[in-house]
Design a protein around this motif. Structure first.
Motif: not given
Length: 182
Positions: A85-110
């Protein structure tokens, strides 16, 4: 998808946590202002994720503040779902999903965050181009006169998102923030 990612992410970051604590944490982020997530949907998501085996529930324990509380922890299946879900959200153009992904992006490698943000930026820019290409056919002649300006509104939203993402990519590339591999 957004509420599932948010709930899984909070449980993952807090370990054993009860539903009210998940709710309280997300409300402290004011998720109800930047997503369609409302307080009842948080509790529903916790219970649904537990039914699906993404969260494991403990036996209820007595609470001095009210009814017995059940704590939840992430299962291996929940961990896999969180990252999907995190990876899907970070590539999503949907602003709500994208924002949720940004909130947890630190869980992934840089480097992975940079790849996903680059994908998101490419998608968002392509949507802007596609919307612009629609102008000659939009709107239908029977549509209200203001409908022709909707494409400009949507293009503005996607351009803004692309600009923000581009700036975030620069910040991540410059070493700002701490990621899972650091």
């Amino acid at each position: 998808m957004t509420v599932r990612l948010l709930v899984l992410g909070v449980v993952r970051s807090h370990g054993d946590v009860h539903g009210y604590a998940v709710h309280r944490e997300l409300m402290s982020w004011r998720v109800d202002t930047w997503t369609a997530v409302k307080p009842p949907s948080i509790y529903h998501a916790v219970k649904q994720l537990a039914r699906e085996g993404k969260l494991a529930a403990t036996e209820p324990t007595a609470s001095p503040q009210g009814p017995n509380r059940v704590s939840y922890r992430l299962t291996a299946d929940g961990e896999r779902d969180f990252f999907r879900l995190l990876e899907d959200a970070l590539r999503s153009p949907d602003i709500e999903e994208f924002g949720a992904g940004v909130a947890f992006m630190q869980c992934l490698p840089r480097a992975r965050v940079q790849e996903l943000l680059t994908e998101q930026l490419t998608t968002t820019r392509q949507i802007d181009i596609d919307l612009d290409a629609m102008k000659p056919q939009w709107p239908d002649p029977s549509a209200p006169p203001h409908a022709q300006h909707l494409l400009d509104l949507w293009r503005g939203l996607f351009r803004s998102n692309a600009s923000w993402t581009s700036q975030m990519l620069e910040r991540v590339g410059a070493g700002e923030f701490r990621f899972a591999d650091e």
